[in-house]
Design a protein around this motif. Structure first.
Motif, PDB file in Angstrom:
ATOM      1  N   ARG A   1      17.291   5.085 -15.710  1.00 47.90           N
ATOM      2  CA  ARG A   1      18.690   5.407 -16.000  1.00 47.90           C
ATOM      3  C   ARG A   1      19.033   4.880 -17.381  1.00 47.90           C
ATOM      4  O   ARG A   1      18.712   3.739 -17.709  1.00 47.90           O
ATOM      5  CB  ARG A   1      19.599   4.773 -14.961  1.00 47.90           C
TER       6      ARG A   1
ATOM      7  N   TYR B   1      19.522  10.358 -16.609  1.00 44.67           N
ATOM      8  CA  TYR B   1      18.387   9.786 -15.897  1.00 44.67           C
ATOM      9  C   TYR B   1      17.084  10.331 -16.473  1.00 44.67           C
ATOM     10  O   TYR B   1      17.055  11.430 -17.001  1.00 44.67           O
ATOM     11  CB  TYR B   1      18.463  10.131 -14.403  1.00 44.67           C
TER      12      TYR B   1
ATOM     13  N   THR C   1      14.374   8.792  -8.751  1.00 43.54           N
ATOM     14  CA  THR C   1      15.488   9.100  -9.644  1.00 43.54           C
ATOM     15  C   THR C   1      16.443  10.086  -8.992  1.00 43.54           C
ATOM     16  O   THR C   1      17.663   9.924  -9.072  1.00 43.54           O
ATOM     17  CB  THR C   1      14.975   9.630 -10.985  1.00 43.54           C
TER      18      THR C   1
ATOM     19  N   ARG D   1      18.483   8.233  -6.560  1.00 40.70           N
ATOM     20  CA  ARG D   1      19.475   7.394  -7.230  1.00 40.70           C
ATOM     21  C   ARG D   1      20.651   8.228  -7.731  1.00 40.70           C
ATOM     22  O   ARG D   1      21.807   7.832  -7.584  1.00 40.70           O
ATOM     23  CB  ARG D   1      18.829   6.648  -8.385  1.00 40.70           C
TER      24      ARG D   1
ATOM     25  N   ARG E   1      22.793   9.165  -4.771  1.00 44.20           N
ATOM     26  CA  ARG E   1      23.516   7.996  -4.249  1.00 44.20           C
ATOM     27  C   ARG E   1      24.661   7.589  -5.176  1.00 44.20           C
ATOM     28  O   ARG E   1      25.770   7.302  -4.715  1.00 44.20           O
ATOM     29  CB  ARG E   1      22.518   6.853  -4.092  1.00 44.20           C
ATOM     30  N   GLU E   2      24.416   7.603  -6.486  1.00 42.76           N
ATOM     31  CA  GLU E   2      25.418   7.132  -7.433  1.00 42.76           C
ATOM     32  C   GLU E   2      26.461   8.176  -7.794  1.00 42.76           C
ATOM     33  O   GLU E   2      27.521   7.834  -8.303  1.00 42.76           O
ATOM     34  CB  GLU E   2      24.736   6.624  -8.698  1.00 42.76           C
TER      35      GLU E   2
END
Length: 73
Positions: free
Chosen positions: A33, A41, A63, A66, A69-70
């Motif tokens: 990131r 990313y 990735t 992530r 999720r983010e």
């Protein structure tokens, strides 16, 4: 024409521009990131976890997880 020129690889490294010095292995590799651009990313052999085709695929999976999720509302 060499491998680097044929496939346009920085430094001729097939799976990323970093080599396998201790200072560039595993958790010491660059993050997947971007430090300032939170929604940018990276995947590939020069990011965590490391190089190698299985690791590149694992890096992409981690990735993607992530990002999902983010970026949830």
């Amino acid at each position: 024409e060499g491998w680097r020129d044929k496939v346009h690889l920085e430094g001729g490294a097939m799976l990323g521009a970093l080599d396998h010095r201790l200072s560039q292995l595993g958790p010491l590799r660059p993050s997947n990131r971007h430090g300032r651009l939170g929604n940018l990313y990276f995947v590939g052999g020069s990011t965590r976890p490391a190089s190698g085709v299985p690791m590149v695929l694992l890096s992409a999976l981690l990735t993607a997880d992530r990002v999902a999720r983010e970026q949830r509302p």
